[in-house]
Write a protein that holds these residues in place. Sequence first.
Motif, PDB file in Angstrom:
ATOM      1  N   LYS A   1      63.874 -89.336 -36.482  1.00  0.00           N
ATOM      2  CA  LYS A   1      64.788 -90.151 -37.285  1.00  0.00           C
ATOM      3  C   LYS A   1      64.072 -90.925 -38.392  1.00  0.00           C
ATOM      4  CE  LYS A   1      67.820 -90.554 -33.351  1.00  0.00           C
ATOM      5  NZ  LYS A   1      69.222 -90.547 -33.366  1.00  0.00           N
ATOM      6  N   GLY A   2      62.790 -90.628 -38.603  1.00  0.00           N
ATOM      7  CA  GLY A   2      62.060 -91.242 -39.708  1.00  0.00           C
ATOM      8  C   GLY A   2      61.343 -92.537 -39.381  1.00  0.00           C
ATOM      9  N   PHE A   3      61.283 -92.918 -38.120  1.00  0.00           N
ATOM     10  CA  PHE A   3      60.632 -94.183 -37.772  1.00  0.00           C
ATOM     11  C   PHE A   3      59.142 -94.168 -38.099  1.00  0.00           C
ATOM     12  CE2 PHE A   3      64.039 -94.988 -34.332  1.00  0.00           C
ATOM     13  CZ  PHE A   3      64.885 -95.526 -35.283  1.00  0.00           C
ATOM     14  N   GLY A   4      58.463 -93.044 -37.864  1.00  0.00           N
ATOM     15  CA  GLY A   4      57.037 -92.956 -38.190  1.00  0.00           C
ATOM     16  C   GLY A   4      56.793 -93.136 -39.675  1.00  0.00           C
ATOM     17  N   SER A   5      57.565 -92.440 -40.490  1.00  0.00           N
ATOM     18  CA  SER A   5      57.432 -92.576 -41.946  1.00  0.00           C
ATOM     19  C   SER A   5      57.757 -93.986 -42.401  1.00  0.00           C
ATOM     20  CB  SER A   5      58.358 -91.578 -42.650  1.00  0.00           C
ATOM     21  OG  SER A   5      57.957 -90.255 -42.399  1.00  0.00           O
ATOM     22  N   GLU A   6      58.762 -94.579 -41.810  1.00  0.00           N
ATOM     23  CA  GLU A   6      59.133 -95.939 -42.178  1.00  0.00           C
ATOM     24  C   GLU A   6      58.021 -96.924 -41.826  1.00  0.00           C
ATOM     25  OE1 GLU A   6      62.907 -98.970 -41.686  1.00  0.00           O
ATOM     26  OE2 GLU A   6      63.223 -96.819 -41.395  1.00  0.00           O
ATOM     27  N   PHE A   7      57.367 -96.707 -40.684  1.00  0.00           N
ATOM     28  CA  PHE A   7      56.273 -97.590 -40.309  1.00  0.00           C
ATOM     29  C   PHE A   7      55.096 -97.432 -41.275  1.00  0.00           C
ATOM     30  CE2 PHE A   7      52.467 -98.625 -37.679  1.00  0.00           C
ATOM     31  CZ  PHE A   7      52.700 -99.992 -37.601  1.00  0.00           C
ATOM     32  N   ILE A   8      54.763 -96.217 -41.651  1.00  0.00           N
ATOM     33  CA  ILE A   8      53.672 -96.004 -42.604  1.00  0.00           C
ATOM     34  C   ILE A   8      53.989 -96.697 -43.918  1.00  0.00           C
ATOM     35  CG2 ILE A   8      52.485 -94.259 -44.000  1.00  0.00           C
ATOM     36  CD1 ILE A   8      52.702 -92.410 -41.501  1.00  0.00           C
ATOM     37  N   SER A   9      55.207 -96.586 -44.395  1.00  0.00           N
ATOM     38  CA  SER A   9      55.610 -97.271 -45.620  1.00  0.00           C
ATOM     39  C   SER A   9      55.505 -98.788 -45.459  1.00  0.00           C
ATOM     40  CB  SER A   9      57.041 -96.871 -45.984  1.00  0.00           C
ATOM     41  OG  SER A   9      57.466 -97.544 -47.139  1.00  0.00           O
ATOM     42  N   PHE A  10      55.932 -99.302 -44.318  1.00  0.00           N
ATOM     43  CA  PHE A  10      55.825-100.730 -44.025  1.00  0.00           C
ATOM     44  C   PHE A  10      54.369-101.182 -44.102  1.00  0.00           C
ATOM     45  CE2 PHE A  10      54.828-103.880 -40.730  1.00  0.00           C
ATOM     46  CZ  PHE A  10      55.632-104.939 -41.116  1.00  0.00           C
ATOM     47  N   VAL A  11      53.483-100.417 -43.494  1.00  0.00           N
ATOM     48  CA  VAL A  11      52.056-100.754 -43.490  1.00  0.00           C
ATOM     49  C   VAL A  11      51.517-100.758 -44.920  1.00  0.00           C
ATOM     50  CG1 VAL A  11      49.775 -99.914 -42.784  1.00  0.00           C
ATOM     51  CG2 VAL A  11      51.648 -99.987 -41.123  1.00  0.00           C
ATOM     52  N   GLU A  12      51.834 -99.724 -45.685  1.00  0.00           N
ATOM     53  CA  GLU A  12      51.338 -99.623 -47.057  1.00  0.00           C
ATOM     54  C   GLU A  12      51.810-100.774 -47.930  1.00  0.00           C
ATOM     55  OE1 GLU A  12      52.654 -95.739 -48.241  1.00  0.00           O
ATOM     56  OE2 GLU A  12      50.922 -94.755 -47.332  1.00  0.00           O
ATOM     57  N   ASN A  13      53.006-101.279 -47.668  1.00  0.00           N
ATOM     58  CA  ASN A  13      53.587-102.322 -48.506  1.00  0.00           C
ATOM     59  C   ASN A  13      53.321-103.745 -48.031  1.00  0.00           C
ATOM     60  OD1 ASN A  13      54.890-100.658 -50.504  1.00  0.00           O
ATOM     61  ND2 ASN A  13      56.261-100.010 -48.872  1.00  0.00           N
ATOM     62  N   ASN A  14      52.742-103.909 -46.849  1.00  0.00           N
ATOM     63  CA  ASN A  14      52.585-105.251 -46.307  1.00  0.00           C
ATOM     64  C   ASN A  14      51.148-105.637 -45.966  1.00  0.00           C
ATOM     65  OD1 ASN A  14      55.407-106.492 -45.900  1.00  0.00           O
ATOM     66  ND2 ASN A  14      55.625-104.373 -45.231  1.00  0.00           N
ATOM     67  N   PHE A  15      50.194-104.760 -46.220  1.00  0.00           N
ATOM     68  CA  PHE A  15      48.799-105.058 -45.918  1.00  0.00           C
ATOM     69  C   PHE A  15      47.944-104.684 -47.117  1.00  0.00           C
ATOM     70  CE2 PHE A  15      50.777-104.578 -41.816  1.00  0.00           C
ATOM     71  CZ  PHE A  15      50.205-105.600 -41.067  1.00  0.00           C
ATOM     72  N   ASP A  16      46.860-105.429 -47.315  1.00  0.00           N
ATOM     73  CA  ASP A  16      45.930-105.165 -48.402  1.00  0.00           C
ATOM     74  C   ASP A  16      44.721-104.440 -47.825  1.00  0.00           C
ATOM     75  OD1 ASP A  16      44.621-105.190 -50.841  1.00  0.00           O
ATOM     76  OD2 ASP A  16      43.845-107.223 -50.568  1.00  0.00           O
ATOM     77  N   PHE A  17      44.605-103.153 -48.083  1.00  0.00           N
ATOM     78  CA  PHE A  17      43.513-102.359 -47.549  1.00  0.00           C
ATOM     79  C   PHE A  17      43.198-101.213 -48.489  1.00  0.00           C
ATOM     80  CE2 PHE A  17      47.462-100.721 -45.931  1.00  0.00           C
ATOM     81  CZ  PHE A  17      47.335 -99.344 -46.011  1.00  0.00           C
ATOM     82  N   LYS A  18      42.037-100.621 -48.314  1.00  0.00           N
ATOM     83  CA  LYS A  18      41.574 -99.526 -49.176  1.00  0.00           C
ATOM     84  C   LYS A  18      41.842 -98.150 -48.594  1.00  0.00           C
ATOM     85  CE  LYS A  18      39.790-102.103 -52.374  1.00  0.00           C
ATOM     86  NZ  LYS A  18      40.381-102.143 -53.699  1.00  0.00           N
ATOM     87  N   ARG A  19      41.962 -98.082 -47.279  1.00  0.00           N
ATOM     88  CA  ARG A  19      42.160 -96.782 -46.640  1.00  0.00           C
ATOM     89  C   ARG A  19      43.022 -96.966 -45.398  1.00  0.00           C
ATOM     90  NH1 ARG A  19      36.928 -93.434 -45.621  1.00  0.00           N
ATOM     91  NH2 ARG A  19      37.373 -92.778 -47.736  1.00  0.00           N
ATOM     92  N   LEU A  20      43.898 -96.032 -45.197  1.00  0.00           N
ATOM     93  CA  LEU A  20      44.680 -95.938 -43.964  1.00  0.00           C
ATOM     94  C   LEU A  20      44.088 -94.789 -43.163  1.00  0.00           C
ATOM     95  CD1 LEU A  20      47.124 -96.916 -42.335  1.00  0.00           C
ATOM     96  CD2 LEU A  20      48.521 -95.288 -43.615  1.00  0.00           C
ATOM     97  N   ARG A  21      43.849 -95.046 -41.894  1.00  0.00           N
ATOM     98  CA  ARG A  21      43.181 -94.029 -41.074  1.00  0.00           C
ATOM     99  C   ARG A  21      43.853 -93.954 -39.708  1.00  0.00           C
ATOM    100  NH1 ARG A  21      36.619 -93.311 -40.645  1.00  0.00           N
ATOM    101  NH2 ARG A  21      36.670 -91.527 -39.242  1.00  0.00           N
ATOM    102  N   LEU A  22      43.828 -92.786 -39.105  1.00  0.00           N
ATOM    103  CA  LEU A  22      44.362 -92.604 -37.764  1.00  0.00           C
ATOM    104  C   LEU A  22      43.736 -91.382 -37.130  1.00  0.00           C
ATOM    105  CD1 LEU A  22      46.546 -90.041 -37.969  1.00  0.00           C
ATOM    106  CD2 LEU A  22      47.928 -91.810 -39.028  1.00  0.00           C
ATOM    107  N   GLU A  23      43.933 -91.261 -35.841  1.00  0.00           N
ATOM    108  CA  GLU A  23      43.520 -90.070 -35.112  1.00  0.00           C
ATOM    109  C   GLU A  23      44.773 -89.352 -34.653  1.00  0.00           C
ATOM    110  OE1 GLU A  23      41.128 -91.634 -31.954  1.00  0.00           O
ATOM    111  OE2 GLU A  23      39.377 -91.861 -33.244  1.00  0.00           O
TER     112      GLU A  23
END
Length: 145
Positions: free
Chosen positions: A94-116
Amino acid sequence: MVIRRINRKDHDEFIKMSVEFYNSDAVIKSVPNEYHEKAFTDILTDNTYVDCFIFDCDSEIAGYGLLNKSYSREAGGLVLWIEELYVKKQFRGKGFGSEFISFVENNFDFKRLRLEVEKENYRAVKMYERNGLSFLEYDQMIKDL
């Protein structure tokens, strides 16, 4: 979906979801039960390195995202790790994962997003790729202490 910071009232639901996550194909191995409680305590007492967000959908908890922070010279600064991204079965697709990634990108100041991710977790891999993530060509090594 509403994304909100975790709170003490979320304890039982977080522990249940965390146990489900660590007994799923999304991870290589499960963790001892006491790690779930320790994570909850650490999240609420000091979020210098760890932060957690709950996904609410129609007054029901649909999942959570756990973030941790590190520094990388290669990235040129702060790296934000999506340590865990868990969505309950009835809310998947239902898009919750994509919505969370967008939330992270728009609410935190960082240079790289990383995951396993387990490469065999095709649905997750495709969702991450749709959101601009790509495989890093490093192999990782660990030593548990």
